[in-house]
Design an enzyme around this catalytic site. Structure first.
Site, PDB file in Angstrom:
ATOM      1  N   HIS A 264      47.224  39.140  34.309  1.00  0.00           N
ATOM      2  CA  HIS A 264      46.657  40.394  34.816  1.00  0.00           C
ATOM      3  C   HIS A 264      45.722  40.977  33.760  1.00  0.00           C
ATOM      4  O   HIS A 264      45.551  40.438  32.678  1.00  0.00           O
ATOM      5  CB  HIS A 264      47.780  41.401  35.112  1.00  0.00           C
ATOM      6  CG  HIS A 264      48.639  41.054  36.276  1.00  0.00           C
ATOM      7  ND1 HIS A 264      48.574  41.718  37.474  1.00  0.00           N
ATOM      8  CD2 HIS A 264      49.596  40.095  36.433  1.00  0.00           C
ATOM      9  CE1 HIS A 264      49.446  41.202  38.324  1.00  0.00           C
ATOM     10  NE2 HIS A 264      50.087  40.215  37.716  1.00  0.00           N
TER      11      HIS A 264
ATOM     12  N   GLU B 189      40.995  42.673  38.912  1.00  0.00           N
ATOM     13  CA  GLU B 189      41.212  42.208  37.546  1.00  0.00           C
ATOM     14  C   GLU B 189      40.470  40.888  37.344  1.00  0.00           C
ATOM     15  O   GLU B 189      41.061  39.821  37.177  1.00  0.00           O
ATOM     16  CB  GLU B 189      42.722  42.096  37.278  1.00  0.00           C
ATOM     17  CG  GLU B 189      43.403  43.457  37.378  1.00  0.00           C
ATOM     18  CD  GLU B 189      44.925  43.412  37.507  1.00  0.00           C
ATOM     19  OE1 GLU B 189      45.518  42.352  37.250  1.00  0.00           O
ATOM     20  OE2 GLU B 189      45.516  44.454  37.873  1.00  0.00           O
TER      21      GLU B 189
ATOM     22  N   HIS C 157      45.915  40.775  41.385  1.00  0.00           N
ATOM     23  CA  HIS C 157      45.218  42.030  41.673  1.00  0.00           C
ATOM     24  C   HIS C 157      43.717  41.786  41.701  1.00  0.00           C
ATOM     25  O   HIS C 157      43.137  41.281  40.739  1.00  0.00           O
ATOM     26  CB  HIS C 157      45.597  43.094  40.643  1.00  0.00           C
ATOM     27  CG  HIS C 157      47.027  43.528  40.780  1.00  0.00           C
ATOM     28  ND1 HIS C 157      47.869  43.681  39.707  1.00  0.00           N
ATOM     29  CD2 HIS C 157      47.758  43.819  41.889  1.00  0.00           C
ATOM     30  CE1 HIS C 157      49.073  44.061  40.153  1.00  0.00           C
ATOM     31  NE2 HIS C 157      49.026  44.148  41.467  1.00  0.00           N
TER      32      HIS C 157
ATOM     33  N   GLU D 184      48.700  40.929  30.132  1.00  0.00           N
ATOM     34  CA  GLU D 184      47.691  41.932  30.446  1.00  0.00           C
ATOM     35  C   GLU D 184      46.544  41.672  29.468  1.00  0.00           C
ATOM     36  O   GLU D 184      46.653  41.971  28.282  1.00  0.00           O
ATOM     37  CB  GLU D 184      48.240  43.342  30.238  1.00  0.00           C
ATOM     38  CG  GLU D 184      49.270  43.770  31.279  1.00  0.00           C
ATOM     39  CD  GLU D 184      48.674  44.587  32.405  1.00  0.00           C
ATOM     40  OE1 GLU D 184      47.606  44.216  32.936  1.00  0.00           O
ATOM     41  OE2 GLU D 184      49.275  45.615  32.738  1.00  0.00           O
TER      42      GLU D 184
ATOM     43  N   ARG E  73      42.628  46.602  44.689  1.00  0.00           N
ATOM     44  CA  ARG E  73      43.743  45.974  43.964  1.00  0.00           C
ATOM     45  C   ARG E  73      44.637  45.103  44.852  1.00  0.00           C
ATOM     46  O   ARG E  73      45.048  44.010  44.466  1.00  0.00           O
ATOM     47  CB  ARG E  73      44.581  47.095  43.333  1.00  0.00           C
ATOM     48  CG  ARG E  73      45.956  46.681  42.789  1.00  0.00           C
ATOM     49  CD  ARG E  73      46.625  47.882  42.133  1.00  0.00           C
ATOM     50  NE  ARG E  73      48.052  47.708  41.913  1.00  0.00           N
ATOM     51  CZ  ARG E  73      48.581  47.452  40.716  1.00  0.00           C
ATOM     52  NH1 ARG E  73      47.829  47.267  39.668  1.00  0.00           N
ATOM     53  NH2 ARG E  73      49.901  47.354  40.586  1.00  0.00           N
TER      54      ARG E  73
HETATM   55  O1  DDK Z   1      51.605  44.988  38.287  1.00  0.00           O
HETATM   56  C1  DDK Z   1      51.341  45.798  37.400  1.00  0.00           C
HETATM   57  O2  DDK Z   1      51.214  46.998  37.632  1.00  0.00           O
HETATM   58  C2  DDK Z   1      51.114  45.321  36.002  1.00  0.00           C
HETATM   59  C3  DDK Z   1      49.992  44.357  35.931  1.00  0.00           C
HETATM   60 SE1  DDK Z   1      48.326  45.148  36.563  1.00  0.00          SE
HETATM   61  C4  DDK Z   1      52.329  44.657  35.427  1.00  0.00           C
HETATM   62  C5  DDK Z   1      53.550  45.495  35.506  1.00  0.00           C
HETATM   63  C6  DDK Z   1      54.678  45.022  34.639  1.00  0.00           C
HETATM   64  C7  DDK Z   1      55.234  43.693  35.011  1.00  0.00           C
HETATM   65  C8  DDK Z   1      55.852  43.734  36.359  1.00  0.00           C
HETATM   66  N1  DDK Z   1      57.005  42.934  36.429  1.00  0.00           N
HETATM   67 ZN    ZN Z   2      47.467  43.253  37.799  1.00  0.00          ZN
HETATM   68 ZN    ZN Z   3      47.329  45.682  34.559  1.00  0.00          ZN
END
Ligand code: DDK
Ligand code: ZN
Ligand code: ZN
Length: 325
Positions: free
Chosen positions: A226, A101, A98, A286, A156
């Protein structure tokens, strides 16, 4: 996570009331030069030359390949870290899915630097690089990353064109073939969680998935970096998982809580897809923070964020090495 949460919950909360002040505050490091710095955010050109530099200085530990090209034609560089050896297993880690980030690509760069600097000094890192290879993809969504530097800091998605609309881009983390576009993803091209026209419709996700498929016999862990929330997520997110695990572990060397995301489904993610390929150690990080600055994390937090995340990655890598399958 944040935008997604907004769609799911009925009420919203203002986290940043002065966005311009937060935008200015992210560049709070003392070192304001055009050159590369690990405690600054670096644009793609600077990242690219640093990658080249690090390979030149450490040819016995680091090598580079190109796994594909982005939508706008930029080569996708993949670094391989490790001492030469036969039949080595590997850990795959990517950053910069993304675009906004920024702490994520900063971490991948930090990881490579720290790994080569501590090889031969730190016994755990020495063993890790002797026995395992790390594949590090420093920026997956390069086009998006460039766009956040030139046009829109909060972008994003990828930068690909969508048929029948002027809305640009697909969410690369909704574009994998894992419950694709079922839950927590949108089939509306203007959405920030648009799943794309098909699984792996994006050149970037296709290149990543192709590489992992071609190296399935060696890749034993998949880590994708992320921000933000300070969480460590494990599969699955493409199904409602009513067994919620929340463990803010005391033995784990970082202040991260490990959860599977039962209330926030997000189908089509790379971690779930990698897990379904048989890679059983598959995690989404995250990184900082929990919302004070969000994506606009000040540069003064790069070092502490990278240090704590480095510990976590090292810990997981060592665990994987001791539990090879
Ligand atoms: O992609 C997303 O919205 C977040 C990171 Se910004 C992770 C979401 C959970 C893990 C996806 N398999
Ligand atoms: Zn992300
Ligand atoms: Zn995130």
């Amino acid at each position: 996570m944040f935008l997604f949460t907004l769609f799911m919950v009925p009420s919203c909360r203002v986290l940043i009331d002065n966005l311009q002040a937060a935008l200015d505050a992210q560049f709070d490091s003392q070192a304001r030069t055009a050159s590369h710095s690990y405690v600054k955010y670096n644009n793609w050109n600077t990242v690219k030359s640093r990658i080249y530099h690090i390979i030149t200085l450490n040819p016995d530990l680091v090598s580079r390949s190109v796994i594909g090209k982005t939508y706008e034609g930029r080569p996708m560089y993949l670094l391989k870290l490790g001492k030469n050896g036969a039949n080595k297993k590997a850990i795959f880690m990517d950053c910069g899915f993304h675009a906004r980030e920024w702490i994520s690509p900063a971490f991948c760069q930090w990881f490579v630097k720290e790994a080569v600097e501590t090889y031969g000094k730190d016994s755990v890192m020495t063993t890790l690089l002797d026995k395992l290879d790390f594949y590090v993809l420093p920026v997956v969504n390069i086009d998006g990353y460039v766009y956040t530097w030139t046009n829109d800091r909060m972008w994003r998605k990828t930068r690909s064109k969508n048929a029948g609309t002027t809305c640009i881009g697909t969410d690369p983390n909704r574009n994998f073939d894992a419950g694709w576009c079922t839950l927590g993803a949108s089939d509306y091209p203007c959405s920030s969680t648009y799943c794309g026209s098909a699984p792996e419709s994006e050149k970037e996700t296709k290149a990543l998935a192709d590489f992992i498929r071609e190296h399935l016999s060696t890749i034993k862990a998949y880590l994708t970096i992320h921000s933000y929330s300070q969480l460590l997520l494990f599969p699955y997110s493409y199904t409602y998982n009513f067994i919620s695990h929340l463990m803010c572990s005391y033995s784990f060397p970082v202040k991260l809580c490990l959860i599977s995301s039962p209330t926030d489904p997000a189908a089509g993610g790379s971690d779930d897809w990698a897990y379904d390929q048989g890679i059983k150690y598959s995690f989404t990080f995250e990184l900082r923070d929990t919302g004070r600055y969000g994506f606009l994390l000040p540069e003064s937090q790069i070092k502490p964020t990278c240090e704590e995340t480095f510990l976590a990655v090292k810990y997981i890598a060592n665990y994987v090495l001791e539990h090879l399958y």
